[in-house]
Each structure stands twice: as structure tokens, then as C-alpha cells.
Write an enzyme that holds these catalytic residues in place. Structure first.
Site, short mmCIF file in Angstrom:
data_model
loop_
_atom_site.label_atom_id
_atom_site.label_comp_id
_atom_site.label_asym_id
_atom_site.label_seq_id
_atom_site.Cartn_x
_atom_site.Cartn_y
_atom_site.Cartn_z
N CYS A 89 13.55 8.15 -14.66
CA CYS A 89 13.90 8.64 -15.88
C CYS A 89 15.45 9.37 -15.93
CB CYS A 89 13.03 9.76 -16.43
SG CYS A 89 11.38 9.01 -16.82
N CYS A 118 12.17 17.77 -21.00
CA CYS A 118 10.63 17.52 -20.57
C CYS A 118 9.95 18.52 -21.12
CB CYS A 118 10.71 17.66 -18.98
SG CYS A 118 11.52 19.29 -18.10
N CYS A 120 13.27 13.00 -12.50
CA CYS A 120 12.51 12.10 -11.85
C CYS A 120 13.36 10.90 -11.55
CB CYS A 120 11.28 11.81 -12.52
SG CYS A 120 10.02 13.15 -12.63
N CYS A 131 3.65 11.44 -20.14
CA CYS A 131 3.81 11.30 -18.57
C CYS A 131 4.28 12.85 -18.17
CB CYS A 131 5.04 10.15 -18.36
SG CYS A 131 5.03 10.11 -16.57
N CYS A 132 5.39 13.28 -18.89
CA CYS A 132 5.82 14.62 -18.68
C CYS A 132 4.74 15.67 -18.74
CB CYS A 132 7.00 15.08 -19.37
SG CYS A 132 8.85 14.39 -18.90
S1 SF4 Z 1 10.91 12.59 -16.13
FE1 SF4 Z 1 9.67 10.66 -16.37
S2 SF4 Z 1 8.61 10.18 -14.46
FE2 SF4 Z 1 8.96 12.31 -14.70
S3 SF4 Z 1 7.07 13.38 -15.62
FE3 SF4 Z 1 8.64 12.91 -17.27
S4 SF4 Z 1 8.37 10.74 -17.90
FE4 SF4 Z 1 7.17 11.05 -16.06
#
Ligand code: SF4
Length: 228
Positions: free
Chosen positions: A198, A221, A195, A112-113
Site C-alpha cells: 500500500c 489507517c 505496508c 485489511c487495516c
Molecule cells: S496498509 Fe495495506 S496491507 Fe497494511 S494493513 Fe492496511 S490495507 Fe492491509
């Protein structure tokens, strides 16, 4: 643009953050500051605006930032008369859910990151000679050896870290002394904010970043992890 990066890092090691930013604005043609709206980022925006430095500003808008973070974004723009550009991922949150399943951050936060932060950052930085960050050495073990000026091999440009030698207390002293806007969540036990899905509050005894990706071993991240 040719910069003696080790030489600059050595000569600026004891310089103030303002001196480092002035040096970067003068010596580097295409320069940008990527802020995540942490307390340190707010300080850097304050210094850039106060010095009237011609430095591009942007943030990675993952689409799942806290409402308080979006409010801070507008407050900073209003107070300093600057524009902080939104850099967005290719997929919206609903589109990502369709392609990769809902709440990817719960199953594979690295992926996701990668899609919502690293790929957009890589695209945003292309065309720039250098980027400024607000990292401090004492934030994480991965940041402990960061230099004032360094090669960023991950993204293929120069990285300037004006607050690298600052402490947590230095940051907050500057914020209070200069009435710098900051995220309201900091006053509600969120020392490190990313985010919304998270990030959770921390207790007094916990590491300040313990609320990031809680329940996993993930602490970064990937934006400031060195490669090569
Ligand atoms: S912090 Fe969480 S929601 Fe944001 S990009 Fe990374 S995994 Fe995705």
C-alpha cells in the site's frame, strides 16, 4: 491514575519533546510508545533511549512491511539497546488469504487495516494508561487539531503526542544532528512508509502521503482518527 488532560495539554503546549516525554514517564504509570518506524518515530525512540525513560516500545508487524523497515527495526534495537515488541494480527497473511481472499488490501483496504492494524493495536493498548505517538499536526488535516495530551476515545486511554508541534524540517534536523537511524526508503522518494503493498514512491510535486493507498481516497489507517 487521574490526569487533568486539558490542563496538561495547555501547560505542555510549548514544552520540548523531551520535557513532554519526561512528564509522561513521571506522571503516567503504564505507558507505551507505538512506532510505525517513520522518521518521527525514530526521533521519539532516540529521545526515549537518550533520556533512559522506562517506556514500553512496540510496533504493529502486519507481516507485509518493507524489508528496509524490518532492517531499521533491528538497527534501532542495536543502536539504543532497546526491545521493540512485535504486535501481530490474529491471522498471518496466508491465513487471511484463505479466509478473506488474496490481497485484501487491493479490494478492501479499510477491512485489511482493521484486522491487521486496528484490532491488534486495540488489544496491545488494553492495560496501558496512555500511549505515545509520533504524529505531527501538519501531516494530515485529521491531525491538525491534535493536542500534546488528549483523550483517545477510540482506544479508551490518554494519548501523548510529543512531536505534535514539530515540522518536517525539525524532524530531519534532529535525525541528521544525532545520527538517528532511519528507513533507507526515505532516500528513494518514500516520505511516508506503511505496508509494502500500500505504499509507493512520490514525485517532488506530490503530497508526502500521496504514495499511501495510491489510487484510493484512503489517507489514514484509522489509528489516529478521532471518535466521539
Ligand atoms: S496498509 Fe495495506 S496491507 Fe497494511 S494493513 Fe492496511 S490495507 Fe492491509
Amino acid at each position: 491514575m487521574v490526569i487533568d488532560v486539558p490542563g496538561a495539554a495547555a501547560s505542555l503546549e510549548n514544552a520540548s519533546a523531551v520535557e513532554i516525554l519526561r512528564w509522561a514517564a513521571k506522571r503516567i504509570g503504564k505507558l507505551t510508545f507505538a512506532t510505525g518506524f517513520g522518521a518521527e518515530g525514530c526521533v521519539v525512540i532516540d529521545l526515549i533511549a537518550r533520556e533512559k525513560l522506562a517506556i514500553d516500545l512496540f510496533t504493529l508487524d502486519t507481516g507485509v512491511l518493507f524489508p528496509e523497515t524490518y532492517a531499521l527495526w533491528r538497527s534501532l534495537e542495536a543502536k539504543y539497546g532497546v526491545t521493540i515488541r512485535a504486535v501481530k494480527p490474529e491471522l498471518t497473511i496466508p491465513a487471511q488469504a484463505l479466509v478473506h481472499g488474496a490481497k485484501l488490501w487491493e479490494r478492501d483496504p479499510d477491512r485489511c487495516c482493521s484486522m491487521r492494524k486496528i484490532a491488534p493495536l486495540r488489544a496491545a493498548l488494553s492495560g496501558f494508561d496512555a500511549w505515545i505517538t509520533a504524529i505531527r499536526r501538519d501531516q494530515t488535516p485529521e491531525r491538525a487539531n491534535a493536542q500534546v495530551v488528549e483523550h483517545d476515545r477510540k482506544f479508551g486511554l490518554v494519548k501523548v503526542n510529543p512531536l505534535v508541534a514539530w515540522t518536517h524540517d525539525d524532524v530531519w534536523a534532529h535525525i541528521y544532528a544525532n545520527d538517528v537511524p532511519y528507513n533507507a526508503l526515505h532516500d528513494r522518494n518514500y516520505p511516508s512508509i506503511g505496508c509494502e503493498p500500500c505504499t509507493s514512491p512520490v514525485s517532488g510535486a506530490e503530497d508526502p502521503r500521496a504514495g499511501r493507498w495510491r489510487g484510493t481516497t484512503k489517507r489514514e489507517c484509522g489509528l489516529h482518527v478521532k471518535e466521539g
